[in-house]
Every structure is written in C-alpha cells, then in structure tokens.
Design a protein around this motif. Structure first.
Motif, PDB file in Angstrom:
ATOM      1  N   LEU A  11       0.820  -1.219   0.000  1.00  0.00           N
ATOM      2  CA  LEU A  11       0.000   0.000   0.000  1.00  0.00           C
ATOM      3  C   LEU A  11       0.846   1.258   0.000  1.00  0.00           C
ATOM      4  O   LEU A  11       0.429   2.292  -0.552  1.00  0.00           O
ATOM      5  CB  LEU A  11      -0.934  -0.004   1.221  1.00  0.00           C
ATOM      6  CG  LEU A  11      -2.062  -1.042   1.194  1.00  0.00           C
ATOM      7  CD1 LEU A  11      -2.846  -1.015   2.505  1.00  0.00           C
ATOM      8  CD2 LEU A  11      -3.004  -0.798   0.011  1.00  0.00           C
ATOM      9  N   LEU A 328      -7.716  -3.915  -8.322  1.00  0.00           N
ATOM     10  CA  LEU A 328      -6.609  -3.465  -7.482  1.00  0.00           C
ATOM     11  C   LEU A 328      -5.234  -3.809  -8.036  1.00  0.00           C
ATOM     12  O   LEU A 328      -4.244  -3.177  -7.652  1.00  0.00           O
ATOM     13  CB  LEU A 328      -6.744  -4.082  -6.080  1.00  0.00           C
ATOM     14  CG  LEU A 328      -8.053  -3.792  -5.336  1.00  0.00           C
ATOM     15  CD1 LEU A 328      -8.112  -4.607  -4.062  1.00  0.00           C
ATOM     16  CD2 LEU A 328      -8.185  -2.308  -5.045  1.00  0.00           C
ATOM     17  N   LEU A 329      -5.153  -4.830  -8.919  1.00  0.00           N
ATOM     18  CA  LEU A 329      -3.861  -5.316  -9.373  1.00  0.00           C
ATOM     19  C   LEU A 329      -3.784  -5.316 -10.886  1.00  0.00           C
ATOM     20  O   LEU A 329      -4.796  -5.474 -11.578  1.00  0.00           O
ATOM     21  CB  LEU A 329      -3.609  -6.743  -8.865  1.00  0.00           C
ATOM     22  CG  LEU A 329      -3.489  -6.946  -7.353  1.00  0.00           C
ATOM     23  CD1 LEU A 329      -3.474  -8.443  -7.045  1.00  0.00           C
ATOM     24  CD2 LEU A 329      -2.233  -6.285  -6.822  1.00  0.00           C
ATOM     25  N   VAL A 373      -7.617   0.961 -10.344  1.00  0.00           N
ATOM     26  CA  VAL A 373      -6.317   0.748 -10.973  1.00  0.00           C
ATOM     27  C   VAL A 373      -6.432   0.427 -12.463  1.00  0.00           C
ATOM     28  O   VAL A 373      -5.436   0.175 -13.111  1.00  0.00           O
ATOM     29  CB  VAL A 373      -5.545  -0.391 -10.240  1.00  0.00           C
ATOM     30  CG1 VAL A 373      -4.139  -0.574 -10.778  1.00  0.00           C
ATOM     31  CG2 VAL A 373      -5.473  -0.107  -8.751  1.00  0.00           C
TER      32      VAL A 373
END
Length: 424
Positions: A11, A328-329, A373
C-alpha cells in the motif's frame, strides 16, 4: 503478522516483486531453509522454453504499434465495411483485439489505435460517449486470443503449480478462442444495434483494392501465425520467431517505416515490459513453492469445502475474488499471486485447469477498465483529455456485456473445452 506487513508495504508503494520476494524469503526462513533457494527458483525461469515467446511477441507488437500499420488497418476498415451501418465499429473491435493479442498490453492498443479510432467513429456518426467507451473497453478484448502474453503466463504458472494436469500453452490458445469471440460478438452486436437505421457513412473511401495492396504485409500475419499454432504446424516459440522476423523485415527493410536509429529504443521499450513480467514471475515461483510446501492450498481447500456445496458456486466465488483483484492489481501481478492459490483448490473441486484459465483471464480482462487501478481508464483519460469518471461511465454498457459473457463462460465449460477436445 507477516501478511499484514506485506499488505502495508504494497500500500505504501513498494514494488510488487519486492513484496513477493520478502514474503518468499520469510517463508523460507520460517521453514528453516536456506534463503538462497529463492534465487535458485528464480533462475529456473530460464529453463522454460515457452518463455522465449514472451520477448519475441512483445517486440513484434511494440514494433507494429510504432509503425504506420494501425493507420493502414483503420483505412482498410473504412474501405471494406464503411458502407455497412455499424461496420466501422465492428472492424474497430476486431483491430483492437488483434493489437492487444499481439502486444500483450491493452494500454498500447489504447494509445496506438485509440487516437485513430475515436475520431473515425465520431466522424462516422457514433456518439462521443459510445465511441470513448468502445475504444477503452474494446482494447482489452485480445487477452483471450493467441498469442496473448497473459495466456502464456497462466500456462507457465499452471505448469509449475500442477505439473500433472497436462495443461499446455496450445490448449489455452484454443480454449480462449470461442470465449473471446463471444465477448467480441456481444460488443459488436451492441455497436450495430446503436447504429440501427442509420444511413451508411458518406465519408470518401479509397478503392478497396488499393487499400488491400497497402496492407499486403500485415494481412497475412494473423493467418500465418495463428493458423500455424491452431493447426499444429508451429509451436508457440516457432510462431513467436516467425512473428518477430516477419514484422522486423517488413517494417525495417521493405517498408522502411522504422529507421534503424529508432530500433534500440523500441527494443528497450519492449524488453522493459518483458523484464517487469519475468521479475514478478521469478519471485512468485519462489513464493509458490513455499506455499505448496507449507500446505497452504490444501488448508485453503479444507476451509472452503464445508462452506461450498457445488463446483458452480465455487467458480462464482472465484469470479467475485478475481473481479475485486482486477480492480486493485495489474493482470500479470494478479495472475502470479492468485493462480498458485486458486489452481490447486479448483482441481480439488474438479474444475478443469484450462477452463479455469479462461475464467481467470476473462475476469482480469474486465479489470483493465475498472477503477481504481484500471490502466485503460488512465490511458484513455490522458490520451483523449477526458476525466476518468467520464471514461468509466462511457465503458459501463460494454462492461455489462463482458460480465454477461463471463457468466456464460463460467457456467458453460464446453465453450472453453470444445476446441482443445477436438485437438485431442
């Protein structure tokens, strides 16, 4: 405690490969093993012949993106289907899928084709919001088509996690074809529906014969490479060599569109992308072995099994997990982190690893266009000078169609397994 520390490090912005490496080294330390074994696992990626295809396909795709090939292909779509309401949008989606499949990065497609397709679609009468959403979401379509880098990467990870499953890159290339065409067909059908009743474009079009001659060197490439792979005449590595050589000779020596002085910069751009993938993959292999030795997948299955009463419910839970991960990735990071955990559990539930691979990539493909993201959102926002919220709203109808396709792919394994089954 270690997991919490790793999450906090991620993070605060520590590079992903470093986070994975710390997790792997801590696992070796807790198991009483020499941490040097992690470096040995990293070195094993050099023993995987299929990984030779990664830099070759990436180099060919980046070289095409820097040439005039995208402009020529857009011109071809105008001449071939400009008379058909919705024809330009349909072929634009096909072009986006092919570009992403060959480059392995949808962001390159947004940058290379988006600036050409967006004004062309708007000039053809499509609303700006529709055009913006179609270019942004359509650039993710090629993930399921050969020779997509995520397909190759999933096969490599699956071979390491479940070596007895017999999964091969060729199987995944075949398995992704029909699900990818389903996604493409749904988006293309929506594009035609939006233009229903509209008059054909009145824009001046060059004669089709002349445009075909302009694209003489690019048009055979997908048929030669993909036809060679699907027919069994070419192995994946051989197809990668043919692709790189074809593109290099045609653009550098025949067309002379890429000056020799630009070649080192293009090679550097392509290899930076490949290096980022390989570093994360190498560290994840070390981490994967630690988790397998510690029995993490088995304990995960024992925890999940009493709570889930069917394979379909398990796959729906996997979809939810992967959709969140895609938000998120990056797709490559999500593959190397989650695939080693999910594949053994899925095998225990009786899920075919090839079908699981298609589900994996279909989910993570949607993540290209989901905040916070989604890389396509950021690149489209920057390229087209629109705020991210506007771009995201424009993609919502297309994301809805992709989610429908995802449910069909999940609940209908034959769609993914039919072609590999015919191959035997």
């Amino acid at each position: 405690m270690i997991l919490l520390i790793l999450v906090l490090l991620a993070l605060v912005g520590m590079p992903l490969f470093a986070v994975i490496a710390i997790g792997a080294l801590s696992g070796y330390w807790q198991a009483g093993l020499d941490p040097a074994l992690a470096a040995m696992e990293f070195a094993r990626i050099g023993e995987m012949p299929v990984l030779v295809a990664l830099p070759l396909f990436t180099f060919a795709g980046v070289l095409l993106a820097h040439s005039e090939a995208p402009r020529r292909l857009v011109e071809l779509t105008r001449s071939a289907l400009g008379w058909l309401p919705g024809g330009l949008a349909v072929i634009a989606l096909v072009l986006c899928a092919l570009m992403t499949a060959f480059t392995g990065a949808s962001g390159i497609t947004v940058v290379a084709l988006g600036s050409l397709l967006l004004p062309a679609l708007m000039h053809d009468g499509y609303p700006e919001r529709f055009s913006l959403g179609m270019v942004t979401a359509g650039s993710s379509l090629g993930v399921l088509f050969a020779p997509s880098l995520p397909l190759i990467l999933y096969a490599v990870v699956a071979q390491q996690v479940a070596p007895r499953s017999g999964i091969g890159v060729d199987d995944l290339f075949l398995a992704g074809l029909l699900p990818g065409l389903l996604m493409l067909a749904l988006m293309a059908g929506y594009a035609v529906w939006v233009r229903r009743g509209a008059a054909p474009s009145q824009a001046r079009r060059r004669p089709l014969g002349a445009v075909l001659r302009d694209n003489l060197w690019e048009l055979p490439l997908p048929f030669v490479v993909l036809g060679g792979i699907y027919s069994g005449w070419l192995l994946v590595v051989e197809a990668a060599v043919v692709t790189a050589a074809w593109v290099l000779i045609s653009l550098l020596l025949i067309r002379r569109e890429i000056p020799l002085s630009r070649l080192p910069g293009i090679v550097t751009e392509a290899m930076v992308l490949v290096a980022a993938i390989l570093v994360v993959l190498g560290m994840s292999m070390a981490s994967t072995n630690v988790m397998i030795d510690a029995g993490v997948p088995q304990r995960l299955f024992e925890w999940i099994e009493p709570k889930i009463d069917s394979r379909l419910v398990f796959l729906l839970m996997v979809n939810v997990l992967l959709l969140v991960a895609g938000m998120l990735l990056d797709i490559f990071a999500a593959l190397v982190i989650l695939a080693p955990l999910i594949i053994p559990v899925a095998l225990a539930f009786g899920v075919d690893p090839v079908h699981l691979g298609v589900i994996f990539l279909a989910n993570l493909q949607i993540g290209y266009c989901t905040p916070p993201v989604g890389i396509n959102l950021f690149l489209a926002s920057h390229r087209f000078e629109r705020d991210i919220l506007t771009v995201w709203r424009a993609t919502l109808p297309f994301l809805g169609l992709l989610l429908i396709a995802l449910l069909v792919i999940t609940g209908w394994p034959a769609l993914s397994l039919a072609l590999p089954g015919l191959r035997g």
